[in-house]
Design a protein around this motif. Structure first.
Motif, PDB file in Angstrom:
ATOM      1  N   SER A   1     -27.070  54.312  54.186  1.00  0.00           N
ATOM      2  CA  SER A   1     -26.911  54.788  52.786  1.00  0.00           C
ATOM      3  C   SER A   1     -26.789  56.162  52.747  1.00  0.00           C
ATOM      4  CB  SER A   1     -28.104  53.934  52.020  1.00  0.00           C
ATOM      5  OG  SER A   1     -28.377  52.788  52.052  1.00  0.00           O
ATOM      6  N   LEU A   2     -27.461  56.877  53.586  1.00  0.00           N
ATOM      7  CA  LEU A   2     -27.340  58.421  53.646  1.00  0.00           C
ATOM      8  C   LEU A   2     -25.995  58.774  54.144  1.00  0.00           C
ATOM      9  CD1 LEU A   2     -28.665  61.188  53.170  1.00  0.00           C
ATOM     10  CD2 LEU A   2     -29.627  60.811  55.517  1.00  0.00           C
ATOM     11  N   MET A   3     -25.524  58.075  55.136  1.00  0.00           N
ATOM     12  CA  MET A   3     -24.069  58.340  55.471  1.00  0.00           C
ATOM     13  C   MET A   3     -22.972  57.880  54.784  1.00  0.00           C
ATOM     14  SD  MET A   3     -22.664  56.672  59.263  1.00  0.00           S
ATOM     15  CE  MET A   3     -22.230  54.761  58.026  1.00  0.00           C
ATOM     16  N   TRP A   4     -23.082  56.989  53.824  1.00  0.00           N
ATOM     17  CA  TRP A   4     -22.066  56.641  53.028  1.00  0.00           C
ATOM     18  C   TRP A   4     -22.106  57.534  51.799  1.00  0.00           C
ATOM     19  CZ3 TRP A   4     -17.848  53.601  52.991  1.00  0.00           C
ATOM     20  CH2 TRP A   4     -17.620  52.948  54.024  1.00  0.00           C
ATOM     21  N   LEU A   5     -23.488  58.131  51.462  1.00  0.00           N
ATOM     22  CA  LEU A   5     -23.576  59.057  50.290  1.00  0.00           C
ATOM     23  C   LEU A   5     -22.682  60.207  50.581  1.00  0.00           C
ATOM     24  CD1 LEU A   5     -25.038  59.845  47.795  1.00  0.00           C
ATOM     25  CD2 LEU A   5     -26.943  60.750  48.987  1.00  0.00           C
ATOM     26  N   LEU A   6     -22.899  60.581  51.958  1.00  0.00           N
ATOM     27  CA  LEU A   6     -21.941  61.881  52.242  1.00  0.00           C
ATOM     28  C   LEU A   6     -20.540  61.548  52.313  1.00  0.00           C
ATOM     29  CD1 LEU A   6     -24.329  62.986  55.253  1.00  0.00           C
ATOM     30  CD2 LEU A   6     -24.219  64.177  52.986  1.00  0.00           C
TER      31      LEU A   6
ATOM     32  N   ASP B   1     -17.077  66.287  46.450  1.00  0.00           N
ATOM     33  CA  ASP B   1     -16.551  67.514  46.755  1.00  0.00           C
ATOM     34  C   ASP B   1     -15.923  67.599  48.283  1.00  0.00           C
ATOM     35  OD1 ASP B   1     -17.106  68.765  44.307  1.00  0.00           O
ATOM     36  OD2 ASP B   1     -19.332  68.986  44.885  1.00  0.00           O
ATOM     37  N   TYR B   2     -16.738  66.961  49.153  1.00  0.00           N
ATOM     38  CA  TYR B   2     -16.169  67.404  50.378  1.00  0.00           C
ATOM     39  C   TYR B   2     -16.425  65.794  51.415  1.00  0.00           C
ATOM     40  CZ  TYR B   2     -21.340  67.862  50.839  1.00  0.00           C
ATOM     41  OH  TYR B   2     -22.585  67.502  50.753  1.00  0.00           O
ATOM     42  N   GLY B   3     -16.374  64.721  50.563  1.00  0.00           N
ATOM     43  CA  GLY B   3     -16.520  63.433  51.463  1.00  0.00           C
ATOM     44  C   GLY B   3     -15.221  63.032  51.741  1.00  0.00           C
ATOM     45  N   VAL B   4     -15.121  62.315  53.054  1.00  0.00           N
ATOM     46  CA  VAL B   4     -14.202  61.879  53.846  1.00  0.00           C
ATOM     47  C   VAL B   4     -13.558  60.737  52.763  1.00  0.00           C
ATOM     48  CG1 VAL B   4     -15.463  59.956  54.928  1.00  0.00           C
ATOM     49  CG2 VAL B   4     -13.267  60.915  55.804  1.00  0.00           C
TER      50      VAL B   4
ATOM     51  N   LEU C   1      -8.455  59.175  50.157  1.00  0.00           N
ATOM     52  CA  LEU C   1      -7.567  58.863  48.803  1.00  0.00           C
ATOM     53  C   LEU C   1      -6.589  59.846  48.573  1.00  0.00           C
ATOM     54  CD1 LEU C   1     -10.694  57.820  46.518  1.00  0.00           C
ATOM     55  CD2 LEU C   1      -8.993  56.156  47.552  1.00  0.00           C
ATOM     56  N   THR C   2      -6.759  61.186  48.797  1.00  0.00           N
ATOM     57  CA  THR C   2      -5.664  62.035  48.564  1.00  0.00           C
ATOM     58  C   THR C   2      -4.340  61.891  49.607  1.00  0.00           C
ATOM     59  OG1 THR C   2      -6.820  63.519  50.059  1.00  0.00           O
ATOM     60  CG2 THR C   2      -7.269  63.661  47.768  1.00  0.00           C
ATOM     61  N   LEU C   3      -4.721  61.241  50.628  1.00  0.00           N
ATOM     62  CA  LEU C   3      -3.864  61.137  51.694  1.00  0.00           C
ATOM     63  C   LEU C   3      -2.916  59.891  51.349  1.00  0.00           C
ATOM     64  CD1 LEU C   3      -5.339  61.237  55.164  1.00  0.00           C
ATOM     65  CD2 LEU C   3      -4.054  62.908  54.104  1.00  0.00           C
ATOM     66  N   ILE C   4      -3.273  58.919  50.503  1.00  0.00           N
ATOM     67  CA  ILE C   4      -2.411  57.825  49.907  1.00  0.00           C
ATOM     68  C   ILE C   4      -1.880  58.271  48.568  1.00  0.00           C
ATOM     69  CG2 ILE C   4      -3.685  56.244  51.438  1.00  0.00           C
ATOM     70  CD1 ILE C   4      -5.102  55.074  49.136  1.00  0.00           C
ATOM     71  N   GLY C   5      -1.871  59.461  48.317  1.00  0.00           N
ATOM     72  CA  GLY C   5      -1.125  59.747  47.008  1.00  0.00           C
ATOM     73  C   GLY C   5      -2.265  59.843  45.718  1.00  0.00           C
ATOM     74  N   ILE C   6      -3.245  59.603  45.672  1.00  0.00           N
ATOM     75  CA  ILE C   6      -4.110  59.586  44.772  1.00  0.00           C
ATOM     76  C   ILE C   6      -4.629  61.130  44.411  1.00  0.00           C
ATOM     77  CG2 ILE C   6      -6.278  58.978  43.480  1.00  0.00           C
ATOM     78  CD1 ILE C   6      -6.033  56.369  45.158  1.00  0.00           C
ATOM     79  N   GLU C   7      -4.178  61.931  43.550  1.00  0.00           N
ATOM     80  CA  GLU C   7      -4.549  63.353  43.243  1.00  0.00           C
ATOM     81  C   GLU C   7      -5.856  63.354  42.238  1.00  0.00           C
ATOM     82  OE1 GLU C   7      -1.592  65.388  41.454  1.00  0.00           O
ATOM     83  OE2 GLU C   7      -0.090  65.112  43.378  1.00  0.00           O
ATOM     84  N   ASN C   8      -6.694  64.202  42.567  1.00  0.00           N
ATOM     85  CA  ASN C   8      -8.195  64.243  41.727  1.00  0.00           C
ATOM     86  C   ASN C   8      -8.684  62.855  41.780  1.00  0.00           C
ATOM     87  OD1 ASN C   8      -7.427  66.842  41.314  1.00  0.00           O
ATOM     88  ND2 ASN C   8      -6.221  66.374  39.747  1.00  0.00           N
ATOM     89  N   PRO C   9      -9.175  62.379  42.970  1.00  0.00           N
ATOM     90  CA  PRO C   9      -9.819  61.144  42.937  1.00  0.00           C
ATOM     91  C   PRO C   9     -11.054  61.146  42.068  1.00  0.00           C
ATOM     92  CG  PRO C   9      -9.746  61.903  45.097  1.00  0.00           C
ATOM     93  CD  PRO C   9      -8.848  62.710  44.269  1.00  0.00           C
ATOM     94  N   PRO C  10     -11.551  59.904  41.309  1.00  0.00           N
ATOM     95  CA  PRO C  10     -12.694  60.137  40.592  1.00  0.00           C
ATOM     96  C   PRO C  10     -14.007  60.153  41.372  1.00  0.00           C
ATOM     97  CG  PRO C  10     -11.695  58.046  40.495  1.00  0.00           C
ATOM     98  CD  PRO C  10     -10.865  58.940  41.187  1.00  0.00           C
ATOM     99  N   ALA C  11     -15.042  60.615  40.910  1.00  0.00           N
ATOM    100  CA  ALA C  11     -16.208  60.451  41.906  1.00  0.00           C
ATOM    101  C   ALA C  11     -16.605  58.971  41.968  1.00  0.00           C
ATOM    102  CB  ALA C  11     -17.298  61.424  41.141  1.00  0.00           C
ATOM    103  N   LEU C  12     -16.730  58.156  42.703  1.00  0.00           N
ATOM    104  CA  LEU C  12     -16.855  56.948  42.756  1.00  0.00           C
ATOM    105  C   LEU C  12     -18.264  56.439  42.162  1.00  0.00           C
ATOM    106  CD1 LEU C  12     -15.048  55.835  46.262  1.00  0.00           C
ATOM    107  CD2 LEU C  12     -14.097  56.033  43.942  1.00  0.00           C
ATOM    108  N   LEU C  13     -19.228  57.211  42.767  1.00  0.00           N
ATOM    109  CA  LEU C  13     -20.612  56.729  42.495  1.00  0.00           C
ATOM    110  C   LEU C  13     -21.044  57.144  40.855  1.00  0.00           C
ATOM    111  CD1 LEU C  13     -22.580  57.812  45.849  1.00  0.00           C
ATOM    112  CD2 LEU C  13     -21.509  55.410  45.053  1.00  0.00           C
ATOM    113  N   ALA C  14     -20.146  57.944  40.275  1.00  0.00           N
ATOM    114  CA  ALA C  14     -20.477  58.280  38.974  1.00  0.00           C
ATOM    115  C   ALA C  14     -19.634  57.578  38.025  1.00  0.00           C
ATOM    116  CB  ALA C  14     -20.374  59.909  38.881  1.00  0.00           C
ATOM    117  N   SER C  15     -18.827  56.949  38.498  1.00  0.00           N
ATOM    118  CA  SER C  15     -17.836  55.934  37.568  1.00  0.00           C
ATOM    119  C   SER C  15     -18.590  54.740  37.214  1.00  0.00           C
ATOM    120  CB  SER C  15     -16.641  55.832  38.232  1.00  0.00           C
ATOM    121  OG  SER C  15     -15.901  54.883  37.387  1.00  0.00           O
TER     122      SER C  15
END
Length: 304
Positions: A132-137, A142-145, A150-164
């Protein structure tokens, strides 16, 4: 008719061996009973009282089934139960489909298969809190992989998944599927390895293609193994706690709150021991009913 002395001697030795191994496992059985039966009885006892740790000087008050009534009419608990059922159906289904497909691939012995099998089970060997800690990072906005991918596949400004509110549960499901699909794969692979090859060979001789063999031969033969895998994963889903605790704390709102996390919150945040005990007993009843229904429809030719 008299029994031959050699037979009597052999029977006496077997009885002596039975007594020896019963004495050897008696301490561990006693510990197991004390660690399971006593806490269960104590939990049932607590569920009948109004007991709050926040007021240690206040005596317990007997309320009967009031804690159960409060729980079953609590919208927060019902929402947590709905979230758990959604998690169970989604995660277990994905784990079974992916695990079955990967097990079929592993069943064909090719170069490097054994090495890849060893690497494949790595997620299962990681403790859930570390995973869980690994996936949290990785989910970091801000700096998650994950954001980078997601930006590599064309999604600009991807949402914060855990805050959605709508994406947090899928993000949690991904973690569970990643960690426990190898477990399902190993169980099904063990069944495939033990399955007699004559059945599939006979079906192949009769002209059945791969999908016909899969539906009419392989899956029916693996029904006991599939049932065990599903039962274990269903029960584990209702204990799903570490990932929720580390990633979302049940949020945003109640979007990812499961029944195990809700029971923890009531017991250790609100200190309402009686209410928390009632929640745990209701969870046990729900899990038992689901497993019995699953066992009835999946294991029609054998008993779990």
């Amino acid at each position: 008719m008299t029994t031959h002395p050699r037979i009597r001697k052999k029977r006496s030795l077997m009885q002596k061996e039975n007594r020896i191994w019963k004495l050897m496992i008696a301490p561990s059985m006693l510990i197991l009973v004390l660690m399971s039966i006593y806490p269960m009885i104590f939990n049932i006892y607590n569920s009948l009282f109004e007991w709050n740790f926040a007021n240690p000087n206040e005596p317990k008050k007997f309320v009967g089934l009031q804690n159960f009534i409060t729980t079953l009419t609590d919208t927060n608990f019902l929402q947590a139960l709905l979230n758990t059922l959604i998690l169970m159906v989604s995660a277990v289904s994905l784990q079974f489909i992916l695990g079955f497909a990967i097990a079929l691939l592993f069943n064909y012995q090719t170069r490097g298969t054994k090495i890849f099998r060893s690497l494949f089970i790595t997620p299962t060997m990681i403790t859930p809190i570390v995973a869980s800690l690994m996936w949290l990072l990785m989910y970091n906005s801000d700096y998650g992989v994950v954001k980078y991918l997601l930006t590599l596949i064309g999604i600009e400004n991807p949402p914060a998944l855990l805050a959605s509110k709508y994406l947090a549960m899928p993000a949690v499901i991904v973690v569970d599927v990643w960690q426990w699909t190898p477990f399902v794969t190993l169980i099904i692979l063990a069944g495939l390895t033990a399955m007699p090859k004559e059945a599939t060979e006979a079906a192949r001789v009769d002209g059945a293609n791969f999908f016909q063999q899969l539906i009419h031969v392989i899956i029916p033969s693996l029904k006991p193994v599939i049932t065990v895998a599903l039962l274990m994963r269903v029960m584990d889903t209702f204990k799903f706690f570490e990932v929720v605790y580390m990633l979302t704390k049940g949020g945003p709102g109640q979007a990812t709150e499961t029944v195990s996390y809700y029971a923890y919150k009531v017991g250790f945040s609100f200190f309402d021991v009686g209410h928390s005990s009632a929640i745990c007993i209701i969870i046990l009843v729900v899990v038992t009913i689901i497993c019995q229904v699953l066992n009835k429809y999946m294991a029609d030719e054998w008993e779990v």
